[in-house]
Design a protein around this motif. Structure first.
Motif, PDB file in Angstrom:
ATOM      1  N   THR A 222       0.939  -1.272  -0.171  1.00 30.47           N
ATOM      2  CA  THR A 222       0.037   0.143   0.008  1.00 30.47           C
ATOM      3  C   THR A 222       0.946   1.177   0.099  1.00 30.47           C
ATOM      4  O   THR A 222       0.586   2.050  -0.544  1.00 30.47           O
ATOM      5  CB  THR A 222      -1.042   0.037   1.428  1.00 30.47           C
ATOM      6  OG1 THR A 222      -1.663  -1.372   1.070  1.00 30.47           O
ATOM      7  CG2 THR A 222      -1.825   0.961   1.188  1.00 30.47           C
ATOM      8  N   MET A 223       1.961   1.239   0.683  1.00 27.78           N
ATOM      9  CA  MET A 223       2.808   2.387   0.650  1.00 27.78           C
ATOM     10  C   MET A 223       3.350   2.524  -0.743  1.00 27.78           C
ATOM     11  O   MET A 223       3.508   3.750  -1.051  1.00 27.78           O
ATOM     12  CB  MET A 223       4.060   2.112   1.598  1.00 27.78           C
ATOM     13  CG  MET A 223       3.479   2.361   3.131  1.00 27.78           C
ATOM     14  SD  MET A 223       5.089   1.809   4.523  1.00 27.78           S
ATOM     15  CE  MET A 223       5.983   3.253   4.042  1.00 27.78           C
ATOM     16  N   LYS A 224       3.589   1.402  -1.338  1.00 32.62           N
ATOM     17  CA  LYS A 224       4.024   1.673  -2.845  1.00 32.62           C
ATOM     18  C   LYS A 224       3.059   2.196  -3.564  1.00 32.62           C
ATOM     19  O   LYS A 224       3.649   3.064  -4.616  1.00 32.62           O
ATOM     20  CB  LYS A 224       4.455   0.284  -3.370  1.00 32.62           C
ATOM     21  CG  LYS A 224       5.630   0.281  -4.605  1.00 32.62           C
ATOM     22  CD  LYS A 224       6.190  -1.007  -4.881  1.00 32.62           C
ATOM     23  CE  LYS A 224       7.397  -0.757  -6.195  1.00 32.62           C
ATOM     24  NZ  LYS A 224       7.857  -1.880  -6.327  1.00 32.62           N
ATOM     25  N   VAL A 225       1.877   1.662  -3.655  1.00 30.65           N
ATOM     26  CA  VAL A 225       0.743   2.288  -4.439  1.00 30.65           C
ATOM     27  C   VAL A 225       0.729   3.572  -4.094  1.00 30.65           C
ATOM     28  O   VAL A 225       0.272   4.624  -5.058  1.00 30.65           O
ATOM     29  CB  VAL A 225      -0.366   1.599  -4.284  1.00 30.65           C
ATOM     30  CG1 VAL A 225      -1.582   2.115  -4.734  1.00 30.65           C
ATOM     31  CG2 VAL A 225      -0.455   0.002  -4.561  1.00 30.65           C
ATOM     32  N   ASN A 226       0.855   4.352  -2.867  1.00 25.04           N
ATOM     33  CA  ASN A 226       0.513   5.481  -2.543  1.00 25.04           C
ATOM     34  C   ASN A 226       1.694   6.359  -2.794  1.00 25.04           C
ATOM     35  O   ASN A 226       1.879   7.528  -2.383  1.00 25.04           O
ATOM     36  CB  ASN A 226       0.125   5.784  -1.011  1.00 25.04           C
ATOM     37  CG  ASN A 226      -1.379   5.115  -0.808  1.00 25.04           C
ATOM     38  OD1 ASN A 226      -2.003   4.932  -1.737  1.00 25.04           O
ATOM     39  ND2 ASN A 226      -1.597   4.746   0.347  1.00 25.04           N
ATOM     40  N   GLU A 227       2.891   5.924  -3.433  1.00 25.21           N
ATOM     41  CA  GLU A 227       4.190   6.406  -3.532  1.00 25.21           C
ATOM     42  C   GLU A 227       4.940   6.967  -2.294  1.00 25.21           C
ATOM     43  O   GLU A 227       5.735   7.920  -2.396  1.00 25.21           O
ATOM     44  CB  GLU A 227       3.892   7.559  -4.518  1.00 25.21           C
ATOM     45  CG  GLU A 227       3.334   7.138  -5.953  1.00 25.21           C
ATOM     46  CD  GLU A 227       3.172   8.446  -6.848  1.00 25.21           C
ATOM     47  OE1 GLU A 227       3.252   9.489  -6.558  1.00 25.21           O
ATOM     48  OE2 GLU A 227       2.648   8.008  -7.907  1.00 25.21           O
ATOM     49  N   GLU A 228       4.469   6.358  -1.222  1.00 26.36           N
ATOM     50  CA  GLU A 228       5.155   6.731  -0.115  1.00 26.36           C
ATOM     51  C   GLU A 228       6.641   6.263  -0.050  1.00 26.36           C
ATOM     52  O   GLU A 228       7.625   6.864   0.647  1.00 26.36           O
ATOM     53  CB  GLU A 228       4.655   6.047   1.160  1.00 26.36           C
ATOM     54  CG  GLU A 228       3.143   6.819   1.386  1.00 26.36           C
ATOM     55  CD  GLU A 228       2.370   6.266   2.545  1.00 26.36           C
ATOM     56  OE1 GLU A 228       3.037   5.908   3.673  1.00 26.36           O
ATOM     57  OE2 GLU A 228       1.149   5.685   2.473  1.00 26.36           O
ATOM     58  N   ILE A 229       6.961   4.947  -0.402  1.00 32.50           N
ATOM     59  CA  ILE A 229       8.348   4.420  -0.878  1.00 32.50           C
ATOM     60  C   ILE A 229       9.141   5.549  -1.668  1.00 32.50           C
ATOM     61  O   ILE A 229      10.287   5.729  -1.186  1.00 32.50           O
ATOM     62  CB  ILE A 229       8.492   2.964  -1.199  1.00 32.50           C
ATOM     63  CG1 ILE A 229       7.443   2.169  -0.292  1.00 32.50           C
ATOM     64  CG2 ILE A 229       9.587   2.340  -1.568  1.00 32.50           C
ATOM     65  CD1 ILE A 229       7.455   0.658  -0.501  1.00 32.50           C
ATOM     66  N   ASP A 230       8.597   5.862  -2.872  1.00 30.64           N
ATOM     67  CA  ASP A 230       9.202   6.806  -3.418  1.00 30.64           C
ATOM     68  C   ASP A 230       9.757   7.985  -2.797  1.00 30.64           C
ATOM     69  O   ASP A 230      10.917   8.704  -3.054  1.00 30.64           O
ATOM     70  CB  ASP A 230       8.563   7.084  -4.726  1.00 30.64           C
ATOM     71  CG  ASP A 230       8.140   6.093  -5.736  1.00 30.64           C
ATOM     72  OD1 ASP A 230       8.913   4.975  -5.539  1.00 30.64           O
ATOM     73  OD2 ASP A 230       7.320   5.763  -6.488  1.00 30.64           O
ATOM     74  N   ALA A 231       8.829   8.565  -1.835  1.00 27.05           N
ATOM     75  CA  ALA A 231       9.078   9.747  -1.150  1.00 27.05           C
ATOM     76  C   ALA A 231      10.236   9.429  -0.081  1.00 27.05           C
ATOM     77  O   ALA A 231      11.035  10.255   0.093  1.00 27.05           O
ATOM     78  CB  ALA A 231       7.813  10.161  -0.344  1.00 27.05           C
ATOM     79  N   LEU A 232      10.124   8.297   0.361  1.00 27.47           N
ATOM     80  CA  LEU A 232      11.292   7.783   1.512  1.00 27.47           C
ATOM     81  C   LEU A 232      12.767   7.937   0.585  1.00 27.47           C
ATOM     82  O   LEU A 232      13.722   8.523   1.113  1.00 27.47           O
ATOM     83  CB  LEU A 232      11.062   6.387   2.137  1.00 27.47           C
ATOM     84  CG  LEU A 232       9.974   6.401   3.045  1.00 27.47           C
ATOM     85  CD1 LEU A 232       9.759   5.078   3.291  1.00 27.47           C
ATOM     86  CD2 LEU A 232      10.099   7.185   4.155  1.00 27.47           C
TER      87      LEU A 232
END
Length: 385
Positions: free
Chosen positions: A246-256
């Motif tokens: 879910t973090m990857k779908v919401n682009e949170e991992i890209d943000a990290l």
């Protein structure tokens, strides 16, 4: 002079009339050209023939309803006459139906799909080969991910301050404490079932007391640890995949990663280490609850009191009976956490991928845990443990 060639006007909702006027074949369409009428219309439209006509006119002025299937039948009829080198015109299309006819006319231009015959044996072999290749590629990627996690683990050991203590405690709480109710209940019931089934078989030989030995060996060496690992794989392993996915779908991992943070250090290590700490404790708890269920069933079914149960249990246990199950627990935990995080990072940017990878994570984790358990069994047998 107009001559009626054929009429297709039953009481049904959809109809068409065909009339010939010299070299012109006029086909009047009317009623409800919708999916429910398609089968009946299809048979008649396929049988239409232009005879000696040179032009065909499809008059849609009497159409009352038209859906995608009806528009497709209309355009298929047009193209069928065009294939006979006739001039075809669609006229008097109601204003409300023109966008649909235009869309179907421009979208349905691909040639028909030809289904070629393939030998079933060849298809089966191709499917097996594709599956084996896919498993090999998945294993290679998992091994590569394992190398990255191992590297970050060594770096964390060298610099312990890199480990996020709050995240670690949170994962221990989520994977350990919150799993106690369901794990305790299932382990207790399994102990009851093992005691009942074992006593039923041993009663035939007058050896009911050895039900305790059966419980000690099966639960402490195998069932307790394996049950804890399977429940954790279905509960925590799937949660790891869903959370990271879910973090990857919401682009949170890209943000990290944009902030310069190490994804493995932030997301993977706390989960892996937390589960490695929690699962041995859960295995011990599962062993206790399984033996408790077996002791209660032994008392009510066989009349074995708790002191007698404990004496027989001590006699059945060797130095390694308890530790065999505990030793396997950290390895199971590492496999579950590694696969769960790995599948989470493979999630694509759509919700369907999250569910698919979560299911794959649980199946792969349980499969690898059972493989590891079998390897441990062979190893302990070679070591005479």
């Amino acid at each position: 002079m107009a001559i009626s060639i054929a009429s297709h006007r039953p009481d049904a909702a959809a109809w068409y009339d065909t009339k010939r006027d010299g070299k012109l074949l006029r086909i009047a369409l009317g009623g409800h050209w919708v999916l429910a009428e398609a089968r009946r219309l299809d048979q008649g439209l396929r049988a239409l023939a232009a005879q000696d006509c040179q032009r065909v006119e499809l008059d849609c002025g009497a159409l009352e309803q038209l859906d995608t299937v009806g528009a497709w039948l209309l355009l298929r009829t047009q193209r069928s006459f065009e294939a006979q080198r006739l001039s075809v015109a669609i006229v008097n299309v109601p204003e409300t139906f023109r966008p649909l006819v235009h869309t179907v006319d421009h979208e349905c231009t691909a040639p028909p799909v030809e289904v070629t015959y393939r030998n079933p044996l060849i298809r089966l072999l191709e499917r097996i080969g594709r599956g084996v290749f896919g498993m090999g590629h998945w294993g290679y990627e998992l091994l590569e991910f394992f190398g990255g996690v191992a590297y970050e683990t060594v770096a964390t050991i060298v610099q312990p301050r890199r480990l996020r203590g709050a995240a670690l405690i949170h994962q221990i709480d989520e994977t350990g404490l919150n799993a106690l109710p369901i794990l305790g209940l299932l382990s207790f019931l399994i102990g009851v079932v093992f005691a009942f089934q074992g006593a039923d078989q041993l009663r035939r030989f007058g050896a009911e007391v050895f039900t305790v030995n059966l419980l000690a060996v099966s639960i402490l060496r195998e069932i307790g640890g394996l049950m804890a690992a399977i429940i954790v794989a279905g509960r925590s392993g799937s949660a790891f995949t869903a959370q990271i996915g879910t973090m990857k779908v919401n682009e949170e991992i890209d943000a990290l990663e944009t902030l310069g943070m190490n994804t493995v250090e932030v997301l993977v290590l706390p989960r892996v280490i937390g589960l490695i700490i929690a699962l041995p404790l859960l295995t011990f708890y599962a062993n206790v609850m399984g033996l408790t269920g077996g002791a209660i069933m032994s008392y009510f079914d066989l009349g074995i009191t708790l002191p007698a149960f404990m004496r027989q249990l001590r006699g059945a246990m060797t130095d390694w009976t308890f530790w065999v199950g505990i030793i396997k627990a950290p390895v199971f935990a590492f496999i579950i956490a590694l696969v769960g995080c790995f599948e989470g990072l493979k999630v694509e940017r759509n919700a369907g991928s999250v569910g698919r990878m979560t299911t794959q994570s649980v199946v792969a984790s349980i499969f690898l845990v059972i493989i590891a358990d079998a390897m441990f069994s062979v190893l302990f047998d070679l070591l005479d443990i």
